[in-house]
Design a protein around this motif. Structure first.
Motif, short mmCIF file in Angstrom:
data_model
loop_
_atom_site.label_atom_id
_atom_site.label_comp_id
_atom_site.label_asym_id
_atom_site.label_seq_id
_atom_site.Cartn_x
_atom_site.Cartn_y
_atom_site.Cartn_z
N GLY A 73 41.64 56.59 49.46
CA GLY A 73 41.40 55.28 50.06
C GLY A 73 40.20 54.63 49.43
N ALA A 74 40.13 53.33 49.56
CA ALA A 74 39.00 52.59 48.98
C ALA A 74 37.74 52.80 49.82
CB ALA A 74 39.34 51.10 48.92
N PRO A 75 36.60 53.10 49.20
CA PRO A 75 35.34 53.19 49.94
C PRO A 75 35.06 51.88 50.67
CG PRO A 75 35.09 54.09 47.73
CD PRO A 75 36.44 53.42 47.77
N GLN A 76 34.51 51.99 51.88
CA GLN A 76 34.27 50.83 52.73
C GLN A 76 32.79 50.47 52.77
OE1 GLN A 76 37.15 49.26 54.50
NE2 GLN A 76 37.90 50.46 52.76
N LYS A 77 32.49 49.19 52.84
CA LYS A 77 31.10 48.73 52.83
C LYS A 77 30.29 49.34 53.97
CE LYS A 77 30.12 44.46 54.13
NZ LYS A 77 29.09 44.59 55.19
N ASP A 78 30.88 49.43 55.16
CA ASP A 78 30.15 49.93 56.33
C ASP A 78 30.44 51.40 56.61
OD1 ASP A 78 29.15 47.39 56.61
OD2 ASP A 78 30.52 46.82 58.22
N THR A 300 45.75 48.47 39.74
CA THR A 300 45.53 47.71 40.97
C THR A 300 46.51 48.15 42.04
OG1 THR A 300 44.78 45.77 39.72
CG2 THR A 300 45.51 45.39 41.99
N MET A 301 46.00 48.45 43.24
CA MET A 301 46.86 48.90 44.31
C MET A 301 47.72 47.76 44.83
SD MET A 301 46.18 51.97 44.24
CE MET A 301 47.35 52.36 45.53
N ASN A 302 48.88 48.13 45.40
CA ASN A 302 49.80 47.12 45.93
C ASN A 302 49.11 46.17 46.91
OD1 ASN A 302 51.88 48.07 44.43
ND2 ASN A 302 53.04 48.95 46.12
N ASN A 303 48.31 46.74 47.82
CA ASN A 303 47.62 45.92 48.81
C ASN A 303 46.73 44.88 48.14
OD1 ASN A 303 48.77 47.87 50.40
ND2 ASN A 303 46.90 48.40 51.50
N ASP A 304 46.04 45.31 47.09
CA ASP A 304 45.13 44.40 46.38
C ASP A 304 45.91 43.33 45.62
OD1 ASP A 304 42.85 45.76 47.27
OD2 ASP A 304 42.99 47.20 45.64
N ALA A 305 47.10 43.70 45.13
CA ALA A 305 47.93 42.71 44.45
C ALA A 305 48.36 41.61 45.42
CB ALA A 305 49.16 43.39 43.84
N LEU A 306 48.71 42.00 46.64
CA LEU A 306 49.04 41.00 47.66
C LEU A 306 47.81 40.17 48.02
CD1 LEU A 306 51.32 42.97 50.15
CD2 LEU A 306 52.01 41.08 48.69
N ARG A 307 46.69 40.84 48.19
CA ARG A 307 45.46 40.16 48.60
C ARG A 307 45.06 39.09 47.59
NH1 ARG A 307 42.52 44.33 48.92
NH2 ARG A 307 42.69 44.71 51.17
N SER A 308 45.32 39.34 46.33
CA SER A 308 44.93 38.38 45.28
C SER A 308 45.69 37.07 45.38
CB SER A 308 45.19 39.01 43.90
OG SER A 308 46.59 39.07 43.64
N GLY A 309 46.85 37.11 46.07
CA GLY A 309 47.67 35.90 46.18
C GLY A 309 48.56 35.67 44.98
N ASP A 310 48.53 36.60 44.01
CA ASP A 310 49.30 36.41 42.78
C ASP A 310 50.66 37.09 42.81
OD1 ASP A 310 47.16 35.01 41.71
OD2 ASP A 310 46.25 36.80 40.84
N ALA A 311 50.96 37.87 43.86
CA ALA A 311 52.22 38.60 43.92
C ALA A 311 53.07 38.10 45.09
CB ALA A 311 51.95 40.10 44.07
N PHE A 312 54.35 37.85 44.82
CA PHE A 312 55.27 37.48 45.89
C PHE A 312 55.74 38.69 46.67
CE2 PHE A 312 59.74 37.00 47.26
CZ PHE A 312 59.58 36.00 48.21
N SER A 313 55.96 39.82 45.98
CA SER A 313 56.47 41.00 46.66
C SER A 313 55.97 42.27 46.00
CB SER A 313 58.01 41.00 46.68
OG SER A 313 58.53 41.13 45.38
N ILE A 314 56.03 43.37 46.77
CA ILE A 314 55.72 44.70 46.27
C ILE A 314 56.78 45.66 46.81
CG2 ILE A 314 53.21 44.33 46.15
CD1 ILE A 314 53.02 45.89 48.84
#
Length: 520
Positions: A73-78, A300-314
């Motif tokens: 998992g990605a390390p979290q800021k908090d 780049t993880m699927n979640n991050d691809a969606l988050r970027s707004g550049d992917a329609f689907s995964i």
């Protein structure tokens, strides 16, 4: 391998057993909370009977111990703040602290392999049937857990459907504790519903991978710069969760049957018509520009691809509310939907698809099992690890429903499916309130794989498996993302696999599987 758990119960075990019983008695129902002195600051009195700890004084029967917990998992800021709150709670419960060690998906395999090879001292590791669990068991990386479960895992045994533990056994032994989650599996895509609605695309007409062609053509024309389908290593239309391929253990070891079929004949993937047909469809999609051009190398993880707004689907493994979970993690609440592309199945990949193992290098496996048991029974600890601190990372709507705050991005790991008992998890207010009832319904009427409960032991073909894995690194991702010509590269791939010894692996797997079926 090292067999630390099969030994007479020593004084340490007896003292720990007493501590465990005190903890269990104090936490019936699992909803107890720490006192106002801890980091959560929720103002509810601690349930722990062991509250007489004075500063600088250790009144517990055993010395305090820090558990090293390794998961993906990605390390979290908090993370440090949440870890501190967990430690306040664990010290009062089992006189332990936790060292959270998340490793992002990209470097996960390499780093965990190095930990295991170097015999690094860690306590708890995430593992899964699809993530070299059987291979790591054969290396002696994980402890047998049967005795530890009997002594310190009663909450697990009482709450977890026995089919999970039965389906996760290797040679009759459990080497990891499965997560209590959905038992059935289904695969398909998660897509931008808001974009589909905007463009008037009727996704209900999509029943197969081929049907996505017309959808992706519209996205390509109407949304320049948006990738119709994002792919990367392991996240393709030929992923086991879409193809319904049952690898009968570790997915890195060749030899499959179809989970939704009846045949018990094990084949290499290149002899399975469904696999090759999907390779060709994917290649066509790549040539049409539907798939990201860097699919073979992008981490780049699927979640991050969606988050970027550049992917329609995964591509994605699906379950009730998977789209809503991803929407929260990617900042796209209300904008995602999911679409199944196969039938529901149940296989060992589900019963052993998300587990926590105790490392054979652990210096206190008893305490490690206590912690895993708490993740299966303790509502407060489970949700603290998954959602962070109440009042900061989330606010409660009611006893079971929570809503985000401006600080939610500081701790939102999206790792619920890995930790303990998902049925203890809170539900976001953007999710369906009856989410866990939907999970139970989802488990009904699924096709059971002929291979349920079987896990291949690759000890006899270890050298061949290693050679095949090296071949896969060279060819598999390029083929499965459509990045290379199937007619040219697939024959090379097959020739290299045969040279590496794939036929010997298939024969040994079939031999073991036939014996398993005969003994059922």
């Amino acid at each position: 391998m090292t067999r630390r758990t099969r030994r007479p119960i020593r004084a340490k075990n007896l003292l720990l057993a007493c501590l465990f019983l005190l903890c269990a008695c104090s936490n019936q129902g699992g909803a107890e909370r720490p006192s106002t002195s801890n980091a959560a600051g929720n103002g509810i009195e601690s349930a722990s009977p062991l509250t007489a700890v004075q500063e600088g004084e250790d009144v517990y029967p055993m010395k305090s111990y820090t558990l090293k917990f390794v998961y993906t998992g990605a390390p979290q800021k908090d993370e440090e703040e949440v870890e501190s709150a967990i430690n306040d709670y664990l010290m009062a419960k089992i006189n332990a602290k936790i060292d959270l060690i998340p490793i992002d998906w990209g470097p996960w395999n390499d780093k965990v392999n190095l930990m295991i090879a170097s015999r690094e001292m860690v306590d708890i590791l995430f593992t899964a049937q699809w993530n070299k669990h059987a291979v790591n068991v054969s290396k002696g990386a994980f402890l047998e857990l049967d005795e530890l479960l009997d002594q310190y895992g009663q909450g697990i045994l009482q709450s977890l459907d026995p089919v999970f533990l039965a389906g996760a056994k290797i040679n009759g032994k459990n080497y990891a504790v499965p997560t209590n989650k959905e038992l059935a599996a289904q695969g398909g895509i998660v897509y931008r519903k808001d974009i589909a609605d905007e463009l008037g695309i009727d996704m209900s007409q999509v029943k197969t991978i081929e049907d996505l062609d017309a959808v992706y053509q519209i996205i390509l024309e109407k949304k320049p710069g948006m990738t119709p389908i994002y792919m990367k290593q392991g996240e393709t239309f030929n992923a086991h969760y879409i193809g319904n391929f049952d690898a009968l253990g570790d997915t890195s070891i060749p030899g499959i049957i179809l989970k939704d079929g009846e045949s018990t004949q094990i084949k290499p993937t290149y002899e399975e018509e469904r696999y090759v047909k999907t390779l060709r469809i994917t290649r066509q999609f790549y040539q049409k520009g539907y798939i990201n051009k860097d699919a073979t190398t992008n981490q780049t993880m699927n979640n991050d691809a969606l988050r970027s707004g550049d992917a329609f689907s995964i591509t994605s493994a699906l379950k009730p509310g998977k789209d809503e979970e991803l929407a929260i993690q990617s900042g796209l609440a209300g904008k995602l939907a999911q679409l199944a592309l196969n039938v529901k199945t149940i296989a060992t990949s589900e019963t052993a698809g998300s587990m926590l193992a105790i490392s054979s290098t652990s210096q206190d496996p008893e305490r490690a099992m206590m912690f895993i048991n708490m993740l299966h029974t303790d509502v407060y600890l489970n949700n603290l690890l998954n959602y962070g601190i109440e009042g900061k990372h989330y606010e409660k709507v009611n006893e079971h429903v929570i809503r985000p705050t401006p600080n939610t991005p500081g701790y939102n790991p999206g790792t619920n499916w890995m930790f303990g008992n998902q049925f203890l998890n809170y539900v976001w207010d953007s999710e369906k309130a009856d989410k866990w009832d939907l999970f139970r319904d989802f488990n009904q009427n699924a096709k059971i794989s002929p291979g349920l409960g079987f896990v291949f032991d690759g000890t006899q073909v270890r050298a061949e498996v290693a050679a095949v894995v090296n071949v896969d690194r060279q060819y598999q991702t390029a083929l499965e993302t459509g990045s290379v010509d199937v007619d040219q590269v697939l024959p090379e791939y097959i020739e290299s696999l045969k040279a590496a010894g794939i036929e010997k692996i298939i024969a040994e797997k079939q031999k073991q599987f036939d014996q398993f079926l005969a003994n059922k």
